[in-house]
Design a protein around this motif. Structure first.
Motif, PDB file in Angstrom:
ATOM      1  N   ASP A  58       0.835  -1.207   0.024  1.00  0.00           N
ATOM      2  CA  ASP A  58      -0.006   0.005  -0.016  1.00  0.00           C
ATOM      3  C   ASP A  58       0.741   1.297  -0.042  1.00  0.00           C
ATOM      4  OD1 ASP A  58       1.016   0.044   2.673  1.00  0.00           O
ATOM      5  OD2 ASP A  58      -0.890  -0.117   3.345  1.00  0.00           O
ATOM      6  N   GLY A  59       2.013   1.297  -0.519  1.00  0.00           N
ATOM      7  CA  GLY A  59       2.857   2.488  -0.556  1.00  0.00           C
ATOM      8  C   GLY A  59       3.672   2.495  -1.830  1.00  0.00           C
ATOM      9  N   GLY A  60       3.515   1.552  -2.907  1.00  0.00           N
ATOM     10  CA  GLY A  60       4.326   1.911  -3.850  1.00  0.00           C
ATOM     11  C   GLY A  60       5.740   1.198  -3.834  1.00  0.00           C
ATOM     12  N   GLU A  61       6.119   0.564  -2.826  1.00  0.00           N
ATOM     13  CA  GLU A  61       7.436  -0.007  -2.579  1.00  0.00           C
ATOM     14  C   GLU A  61       7.292  -1.799  -2.629  1.00  0.00           C
ATOM     15  OE1 GLU A  61       9.911   2.563   0.223  1.00  0.00           O
ATOM     16  OE2 GLU A  61       8.169   2.020   1.075  1.00  0.00           O
ATOM     17  N   SER A  62       8.428  -2.197  -3.183  1.00  0.00           N
ATOM     18  CA  SER A  62       8.434  -3.856  -3.380  1.00  0.00           C
ATOM     19  C   SER A  62       9.978  -4.195  -3.068  1.00  0.00           C
ATOM     20  CB  SER A  62       7.961  -4.153  -4.822  1.00  0.00           C
ATOM     21  OG  SER A  62       8.953  -3.675  -5.785  1.00  0.00           O
ATOM     22  N   PHE A  63       9.976  -5.481  -2.524  1.00  0.00           N
ATOM     23  CA  PHE A  63      11.188  -6.201  -2.130  1.00  0.00           C
ATOM     24  C   PHE A  63      11.278  -7.347  -2.979  1.00  0.00           C
ATOM     25  CE2 PHE A  63      13.597  -8.851   0.619  1.00  0.00           C
ATOM     26  CZ  PHE A  63      14.874  -8.102   0.817  1.00  0.00           C
ATOM     27  N   SER A  64      12.401  -7.733  -3.289  1.00  0.00           N
ATOM     28  CA  SER A  64      12.887  -9.003  -4.185  1.00  0.00           C
ATOM     29  C   SER A  64      14.165  -9.347  -3.354  1.00  0.00           C
ATOM     30  CB  SER A  64      13.035  -8.678  -5.555  1.00  0.00           C
ATOM     31  OG  SER A  64      13.837  -7.866  -5.830  1.00  0.00           O
ATOM     32  N   VAL A  65      13.995 -10.679  -3.304  1.00  0.00           N
ATOM     33  CA  VAL A  65      15.027 -11.543  -2.591  1.00  0.00           C
ATOM     34  C   VAL A  65      16.032 -11.868  -3.497  1.00  0.00           C
ATOM     35  CG1 VAL A  65      15.551 -13.792  -1.356  1.00  0.00           C
ATOM     36  CG2 VAL A  65      13.800 -12.242  -0.622  1.00  0.00           C
ATOM     37  N   ASP A  66      17.357 -11.650  -3.321  1.00  0.00           N
ATOM     38  CA  ASP A  66      18.490 -12.143  -4.249  1.00  0.00           C
ATOM     39  C   ASP A  66      19.020 -13.522  -3.658  1.00  0.00           C
ATOM     40  OD1 ASP A  66      18.171  -9.710  -5.652  1.00  0.00           O
ATOM     41  OD2 ASP A  66      19.807  -8.808  -4.543  1.00  0.00           O
ATOM     42  N   SER A  67      19.071 -13.566  -2.186  1.00  0.00           N
ATOM     43  CA  SER A  67      19.672 -14.914  -1.587  1.00  0.00           C
ATOM     44  C   SER A  67      19.493 -14.910  -0.109  1.00  0.00           C
ATOM     45  CB  SER A  67      21.168 -15.137  -1.964  1.00  0.00           C
ATOM     46  OG  SER A  67      22.050 -13.991  -1.416  1.00  0.00           O
ATOM     47  N   ILE A  68      19.396 -15.929   0.138  1.00  0.00           N
ATOM     48  CA  ILE A  68      19.270 -16.142   1.953  1.00  0.00           C
ATOM     49  C   ILE A  68      20.408 -17.019   2.551  1.00  0.00           C
ATOM     50  CG2 ILE A  68      18.010 -16.942   3.787  1.00  0.00           C
ATOM     51  CD1 ILE A  68      15.469 -16.638   1.985  1.00  0.00           C
ATOM     52  N   ASP A  69      21.364 -16.504   3.297  1.00  0.00           N
ATOM     53  CA  ASP A  69      22.397 -16.864   3.822  1.00  0.00           C
ATOM     54  C   ASP A  69      21.892 -17.518   5.480  1.00  0.00           C
ATOM     55  OD1 ASP A  69      24.667 -17.759   4.900  1.00  0.00           O
ATOM     56  OD2 ASP A  69      25.549 -15.657   5.115  1.00  0.00           O
ATOM     57  N   PHE A  70      21.860 -19.030   5.420  1.00  0.00           N
ATOM     58  CA  PHE A  70      21.281 -19.722   6.696  1.00  0.00           C
ATOM     59  C   PHE A  70      22.770 -20.022   7.506  1.00  0.00           C
ATOM     60  CE2 PHE A  70      18.017 -20.463   3.751  1.00  0.00           C
ATOM     61  CZ  PHE A  70      16.852 -20.347   4.274  1.00  0.00           C
ATOM     62  N   ARG A  71      22.799 -19.360   8.486  1.00  0.00           N
ATOM     63  CA  ARG A  71      23.854 -19.734   9.489  1.00  0.00           C
ATOM     64  C   ARG A  71      23.511 -20.335  10.811  1.00  0.00           C
ATOM     65  NH1 ARG A  71      27.273 -14.055   9.115  1.00  0.00           N
ATOM     66  NH2 ARG A  71      26.966 -13.659   6.795  1.00  0.00           N
ATOM     67  N   LYS A  72      24.564 -20.605  11.501  1.00  0.00           N
ATOM     68  CA  LYS A  72      24.258 -21.261  12.892  1.00  0.00           C
ATOM     69  C   LYS A  72      23.874 -20.105  13.952  1.00  0.00           C
ATOM     70  CE  LYS A  72      26.774 -25.460  13.392  1.00  0.00           C
ATOM     71  NZ  LYS A  72      27.893 -26.232  14.216  1.00  0.00           N
ATOM     72  N   ASP A  73      24.344 -18.944  13.632  1.00  0.00           N
ATOM     73  CA  ASP A  73      24.047 -17.774  14.556  1.00  0.00           C
ATOM     74  C   ASP A  73      22.992 -16.942  13.877  1.00  0.00           C
ATOM     75  OD1 ASP A  73      25.845 -16.887  12.519  1.00  0.00           O
ATOM     76  OD2 ASP A  73      26.780 -15.371  13.886  1.00  0.00           O
ATOM     77  N   LEU A  74      22.580 -16.964  12.711  1.00  0.00           N
ATOM     78  CA  LEU A  74      21.730 -15.962  12.108  1.00  0.00           C
ATOM     79  C   LEU A  74      21.119 -16.416  10.576  1.00  0.00           C
ATOM     80  CD1 LEU A  74      22.783 -14.025   9.661  1.00  0.00           C
ATOM     81  CD2 LEU A  74      23.883 -13.027  11.838  1.00  0.00           C
ATOM     82  N   THR A  75      20.056 -15.949  10.304  1.00  0.00           N
ATOM     83  CA  THR A  75      19.732 -16.046   8.822  1.00  0.00           C
ATOM     84  C   THR A  75      19.503 -14.610   8.194  1.00  0.00           C
ATOM     85  OG1 THR A  75      18.225 -17.945   9.425  1.00  0.00           O
ATOM     86  CG2 THR A  75      17.849 -16.781   7.231  1.00  0.00           C
ATOM     87  N   ARG A  76      20.427 -14.358   7.167  1.00  0.00           N
ATOM     88  CA  ARG A  76      20.584 -13.190   6.334  1.00  0.00           C
ATOM     89  C   ARG A  76      19.841 -13.242   5.049  1.00  0.00           C
ATOM     90  NH1 ARG A  76      26.058 -10.649   7.252  1.00  0.00           N
ATOM     91  NH2 ARG A  76      25.043  -9.775   9.144  1.00  0.00           N
ATOM     92  N   VAL A  77      18.748 -12.430   5.136  1.00  0.00           N
ATOM     93  CA  VAL A  77      18.081 -12.276   3.823  1.00  0.00           C
ATOM     94  C   VAL A  77      18.737 -10.863   2.799  1.00  0.00           C
ATOM     95  CG1 VAL A  77      16.063 -11.700   2.612  1.00  0.00           C
ATOM     96  CG2 VAL A  77      16.150 -13.076   4.579  1.00  0.00           C
ATOM     97  N   TYR A  78      19.177 -11.331   2.039  1.00  0.00           N
ATOM     98  CA  TYR A  78      19.647 -10.315   0.915  1.00  0.00           C
ATOM     99  C   TYR A  78      18.635  -9.959  -0.323  1.00  0.00           C
ATOM    100  CZ  TYR A  78      24.305 -11.584   2.787  1.00  0.00           C
ATOM    101  OH  TYR A  78      25.292 -11.831   3.554  1.00  0.00           O
TER     102      TYR A  78
END
Length: 131
Positions: A30-50
């Motif tokens: 509802d704001g004209g912005e969008s997000f697309s995922v390039d990759s996801i890094d699954f680590r033991k200490d965190l999950t990072r979404v690029y």
């Protein structure tokens, strides 16, 4: 000493599982912005979404929270790079901002839903692995 540091660095990168084949589908915005995922890094200490946040050039926005719904769990992002939580940012000429979003650690999944909220918009993106 240098050899030990390199060995530790190499070992920690081997534990991560970076997945690059993701498809992003906007569900609601509802704001004209969008997000697309390039990759996801699954680590033991965190999950990072690029990914890429796309909006109209020379406009501003603000992200207050990002949540990931996965397997009945709702995870709240711990950190974000590219913009700051609760602070306004501005799109430059290209209208794209590269983001890195950190969530608590989780196991690799087939898909999830990302929910971005701010004072001017709520944006929901469904992400799934490409086959």
């Amino acid at each position: 000493m240098l050899t030990a540091a390199l060995t530790v660095g190499f070992a920690s990168t081997m534990e991560a599982k970076v997945e690059r084949r993701w498809a992003s589908t906007p569900v609601a915005t509802d704001g004209g912005e969008s997000f697309s995922v390039d990759s996801i890094d699954f680590r033991k200490d965190l999950t990072r979404v690029y990914g890429r946040l796309t909006g109209r050039p020379h406009t501003s926005g603000r992200i207050d929270t990002v949540e990931m719904e996965n397997r009945g769990r709702k995870l709240v992002a711990d950190d974000i790079d590219g913009v700051d939580f609760n602070r306004y940012y501005q799109y430059e000429d290209e209208g794209v901002i590269l983001l890195e979003i950190d969530f608590p650690a989780m196991k690799p999944a087939e898909g999830a839903v990302l929910i971005f909220t701010g004072p001017q918009f709520t944006h929901t993106t469904r992400i799934s692995r490409r086959k």
